[in-house]
Write a protein that holds these residues in place. Structure first.
Motif, PDB file in Angstrom:
ATOM      1  N   GLY A 114       0.790  -1.227   0.000  1.00  0.00           N
ATOM      2  CA  GLY A 114       0.000   0.000   0.000  1.00  0.00           C
ATOM      3  C   GLY A 114       0.819   1.273   0.000  1.00  0.00           C
ATOM      4  O   GLY A 114       0.281   2.357   0.196  1.00  0.00           O
ATOM      5  N   TRP A 115       2.118   1.151  -0.239  1.00  0.00           N
ATOM      6  CA  TRP A 115       3.006   2.321  -0.212  1.00  0.00           C
ATOM      7  C   TRP A 115       2.593   3.349  -1.256  1.00  0.00           C
ATOM      8  O   TRP A 115       2.355   3.021  -2.411  1.00  0.00           O
ATOM      9  CB  TRP A 115       4.442   1.865  -0.477  1.00  0.00           C
ATOM     10  CG  TRP A 115       5.482   2.928  -0.352  1.00  0.00           C
ATOM     11  CD1 TRP A 115       5.919   3.492   0.804  1.00  0.00           C
ATOM     12  CD2 TRP A 115       6.251   3.522  -1.399  1.00  0.00           C
ATOM     13  NE1 TRP A 115       6.911   4.407   0.534  1.00  0.00           N
ATOM     14  CE2 TRP A 115       7.127   4.446  -0.812  1.00  0.00           C
ATOM     15  CE3 TRP A 115       6.269   3.372  -2.781  1.00  0.00           C
ATOM     16  CZ2 TRP A 115       8.023   5.209  -1.542  1.00  0.00           C
ATOM     17  CZ3 TRP A 115       7.155   4.129  -3.524  1.00  0.00           C
ATOM     18  CH2 TRP A 115       8.022   5.028  -2.908  1.00  0.00           C
ATOM     19  N   SER A 116       2.500   4.598  -0.838  1.00  0.00           N
ATOM     20  CA  SER A 116       2.090   5.679  -1.749  1.00  0.00           C
ATOM     21  C   SER A 116       3.255   6.599  -2.078  1.00  0.00           C
ATOM     22  O   SER A 116       3.059   7.622  -2.713  1.00  0.00           O
ATOM     23  CB  SER A 116       0.983   6.504  -1.096  1.00  0.00           C
ATOM     24  OG  SER A 116       1.503   7.175   0.054  1.00  0.00           O
TER      25      SER A 116
END
Length: 124
Positions: A114-116
């Protein structure tokens, strides 16, 4: 600071600066405070640096910010190489070294699910 800069500001602060002062800013990274739903852009403000460092950071700003875009796209090898080249040209540019190191680590170990592109801060 851990990221090699003296003064940081949010995009909201930088947007309020006049054109003359914006020439002393460059986008550094994104951060998200735990409990907040969105990340913010963080800029380095380098107006207080010595004249030689200001010239070097201004002349490499486009390359620095382009490398940052590669970083956010998870193109870590390319981002690392670009940040490392900036640091090689200006060994006093600790932010470029820090970003090159971050890109190398994420390139080796991958990003959290889920890294943005944002670093998560547990406190302000």
């Amino acid at each position: 600071s851990q990221c090699g800069i003296g003064v940081a500001a949010s995009a909201a602060v930088v947007s309020r600066l006049d054109r003359e002062h914006k020439q002393f800013c460059r986008r550094l990274t994104k951060v998200q405070v735990v409990g907040k739903s969105s990340a913010i852009d963080v800029f380095e403000l380098f107006a207080g640096a010595d004249a030689a460092e200001i010239r070097m950071k201004q002349s490499s700003r486009a390359e620095f910010e382009a490398a940052g875009k590669q970083f956010l796209r998870s193109q870590f090898a390319r981002a690392r190489a670009e940040f490392a080249e900036i640091h090689q040209k200006n060994p006093n540019d600790e932010a470029a070294r820090w970003m090159a190191d971050r890109a190398a680590v994420l390139g080796r170990h991958g990003v959290p699910e889920g890294w943005s592109g944002a670093d998560i801060l547990s406190r302000k």
